[in-house]
Design an enzyme around this catalytic site. Structure first.
Site, PDB file in Angstrom:
ATOM      1  N   HIS A  30      33.797-105.803  -8.565  1.00 19.23           N
ATOM      2  CA  HIS A  30      35.133-106.005  -7.984  1.00 19.23           C
ATOM      3  C   HIS A  30      35.529-107.466  -7.850  1.00 19.23           C
ATOM      4  O   HIS A  30      36.580-107.870  -8.346  1.00 19.23           O
ATOM      5  CB  HIS A  30      35.206-105.297  -6.634  1.00 19.23           C
ATOM      6  CG  HIS A  30      36.600-104.970  -6.177  1.00 19.23           C
ATOM      7  ND1 HIS A  30      37.576-104.518  -7.024  1.00 19.23           N
ATOM      8  CD2 HIS A  30      37.163-105.017  -4.928  1.00 19.23           C
ATOM      9  CE1 HIS A  30      38.688-104.288  -6.341  1.00 19.23           C
ATOM     10  NE2 HIS A  30      38.464-104.594  -5.065  1.00 19.23           N
ATOM     11  N   VAL A  31      34.742-108.262  -7.147  1.00 20.70           N
ATOM     12  CA  VAL A  31      34.998-109.703  -7.054  1.00 20.70           C
ATOM     13  C   VAL A  31      34.533-110.345  -8.357  1.00 20.70           C
ATOM     14  O   VAL A  31      33.385-110.176  -8.757  1.00 20.70           O
ATOM     15  CB  VAL A  31      34.258-110.327  -5.858  1.00 20.70           C
ATOM     16  CG1 VAL A  31      34.477-111.839  -5.825  1.00 20.70           C
ATOM     17  CG2 VAL A  31      34.726-109.694  -4.556  1.00 20.70           C
ATOM     18  N   HIS A  32      35.407-111.098  -8.987  1.00 21.56           N
ATOM     19  CA  HIS A  32      35.117-111.640 -10.318  1.00 21.56           C
ATOM     20  C   HIS A  32      34.314-112.933 -10.206  1.00 21.56           C
ATOM     21  O   HIS A  32      34.780-114.018 -10.572  1.00 21.56           O
ATOM     22  CB  HIS A  32      36.413-111.870 -11.089  1.00 21.56           C
ATOM     23  CG  HIS A  32      37.244-110.638 -11.215  1.00 21.56           C
ATOM     24  ND1 HIS A  32      38.582-110.662 -11.525  1.00 21.56           N
ATOM     25  CD2 HIS A  32      36.934-109.318 -11.059  1.00 21.56           C
ATOM     26  CE1 HIS A  32      39.068-109.439 -11.560  1.00 21.56           C
ATOM     27  NE2 HIS A  32      38.077-108.602 -11.274  1.00 21.56           N
ATOM     28  N   HIS A  67      39.435-110.127  -2.204  1.00 24.02           N
ATOM     29  CA  HIS A  67      38.868-108.869  -1.691  1.00 24.02           C
ATOM     30  C   HIS A  67      38.051-109.058  -0.406  1.00 24.02           C
ATOM     31  O   HIS A  67      37.220-108.211  -0.070  1.00 24.02           O
ATOM     32  CB  HIS A  67      38.015-108.193  -2.760  1.00 24.02           C
ATOM     33  CG  HIS A  67      38.728-107.970  -4.057  1.00 24.02           C
ATOM     34  ND1 HIS A  67      39.877-107.210  -4.144  1.00 24.02           N
ATOM     35  CD2 HIS A  67      38.469-108.423  -5.313  1.00 24.02           C
ATOM     36  CE1 HIS A  67      40.293-107.193  -5.406  1.00 24.02           C
ATOM     37  NE2 HIS A  67      39.460-107.931  -6.127  1.00 24.02           N
ATOM     38  N   HIS A 123      31.573 -99.903  -6.324  1.00 28.06           N
ATOM     39  CA  HIS A 123      32.384-100.934  -6.964  1.00 28.06           C
ATOM     40  C   HIS A 123      32.722-102.105  -6.048  1.00 28.06           C
ATOM     41  O   HIS A 123      32.607-103.265  -6.442  1.00 28.06           O
ATOM     42  CB  HIS A 123      33.679-100.320  -7.498  1.00 28.06           C
ATOM     43  CG  HIS A 123      34.556-101.292  -8.222  1.00 28.06           C
ATOM     44  ND1 HIS A 123      34.182-101.899  -9.398  1.00 28.06           N
ATOM     45  CD2 HIS A 123      35.788-101.778  -7.930  1.00 28.06           C
ATOM     46  CE1 HIS A 123      35.137-102.718  -9.812  1.00 28.06           C
ATOM     47  NE2 HIS A 123      36.123-102.665  -8.935  1.00 28.06           N
ATOM     48  N   ASN A 137      38.636 -99.612  -9.093  1.00 31.30           N
ATOM     49  CA  ASN A 137      40.080 -99.497  -8.878  1.00 31.30           C
ATOM     50  C   ASN A 137      40.865 -99.411 -10.179  1.00 31.30           C
ATOM     51  O   ASN A 137      41.936 -98.784 -10.233  1.00 31.30           O
ATOM     52  CB  ASN A 137      40.583-100.666  -8.034  1.00 31.30           C
ATOM     53  CG  ASN A 137      40.222-102.015  -8.614  1.00 31.30           C
ATOM     54  OD1 ASN A 137      39.049-102.281  -8.911  1.00 31.30           O
ATOM     55  ND2 ASN A 137      41.202-102.891  -8.782  1.00 31.30           N
TER      56      ASN A 137
END
Length: 319
Positions: free
Chosen positions: A135-137, A108, A98, A16
């Site tokens: 994507h998810v940290h 998310h 991603h 993103n």
């Protein structure tokens, strides 16, 4: 990153943060200009989705921020690419994109449920072994799963979005009290919203679980990286390291053997129809261990060396 990426071959896929809207509606300008990927070599018409082989692995890189619907060009390309895979030459099938489909963090949560509903059956039908996302940290590894149910022939989904970022690490789980996202939360930058309540299992009728979901095997809010070692045609070793483990000898955050079972999981091959796995497989197993680890095979297999697959906000080093 430059000392590493300047020496190790790197394959990328858009996330993103690469959308970068510009004048006249242009997007992904930097991504398209800076990275060369083997699109033409795999008959893809786009750098947003492509595939390549590395030793005994066929890698499929998918785009979560372009059309992924069953009527679209990416889906048609994916179906043909999967049909062309020769599992005798590349027995391992690994996919990456991603944004994760399976994710128990509040951040998310179910954000790309539409993509899962469009593509999951196709990937399962051709026997994808492992799926990597970012994507998810944070870090999370799933048990083998298909349509939110434990399935010994489903892929192992791994979220390694913990390579480091300026937005801090994700710490809240959707099953924590008061942390279940609302219907208006987690809107994707691309595609529709397909949030669903679970239709079976302990969370039936609910949008979130009230405990760690059974398909979530291990999760931790730490920065780190993972190493995938493919040992032979049926066995691979996945190891995840926390950043802080660098200060401790032989420290490991998470480690499992992932074992393919082609003699049990009969998936679609070249020009063949799908044979569904027997529902009685491992029916006598009362733990989740069967989803991850089976008896090791003896087939000789070369290790995959020197390829770095970079999912934005993640780092996965395949040796």
């Amino acid at each position: 990153m430059e000392p590493l990426t300047s020496r190790v071959p790197m394959m990328v896929i858009e996330g993103n943060h690469e959308i970068e809207p510009q004048a006249e509606g242009e997007t992904f300008a930097s991504y398209k200009a800076r990275f060369a990927v083997p699109s033409q070599e795999c008959n893809s018409n786009s750098s947003f989705y492509y595939s390549f082989n590395a030793s005994g692995i066929h890698f499929i890189m998918l785009g979560a921020y372009v059309d992924y619907n069953k009527t679209g060009m990416q889906y048609a390309w994916l179906k043909q690419d999967l049909a062309n895979v020769d599992r005798e030459v590349t027995p391992w099938l690994v996919a990456a994109w991603h944004s994760p489909w399976y994710n128990s963090y509040s951040s998310h949560y179910q954000e790309f449920e539409c993509m899962r509903q469009e593509m999951e059956e196709l990937l399962y039908g051709f026997g994808v072994d492992i799926v990597f996302s970012g994507h998810v940290h944070a870090y999370e590894r799933m048990n083998r799963v298909y349509k939110y149910s434990l399935d010994p022939c489903g892929p192992v989904y791994i979220t390694v979005g913990d390579g480091g970022n300026i937005e801090e690490i994700d710490t809240d789980f959707a099953d924590d009290p008061g942390k279940c996202p609302g219907p208006s939360d987690n809107q994707p930058e691309y595609g529709g919203v397909c949030h669903i309540n679970f239709t079976s299992g302990p969370a039936k009728g609910n949008f979130c679980w009230d405990k760690q979901p059974e398909w979530s095997a291990f999760r931790e809010s730490s920065f780190g990286h993972g190493i995938l070692e493919v040992l032979n045609s049926t066995n691979a070793l996945w190891t995840w390291h926390r950043n802080q483990d660098a200060y401790t000898d032989n420290a490991v955050g998470d480690q499992i053997y992932i074992v393919r079972q082609p003699e049990i999981c009969h998936f679609k091959k070249r020009n063949q129809t799908i044979n569904s796995p027997l529902s009685s497989i491992n029916a006598n197993c009362n733990t989740h261990a069967y989803c991850m680890y089976f008896l090791c095979g003896e087939t000789n297999f070369n290790l995959v060396k020197g390829i770095l697959v970079l999912l934005l906000f993640s780092m996965m080093h395949i040796i």
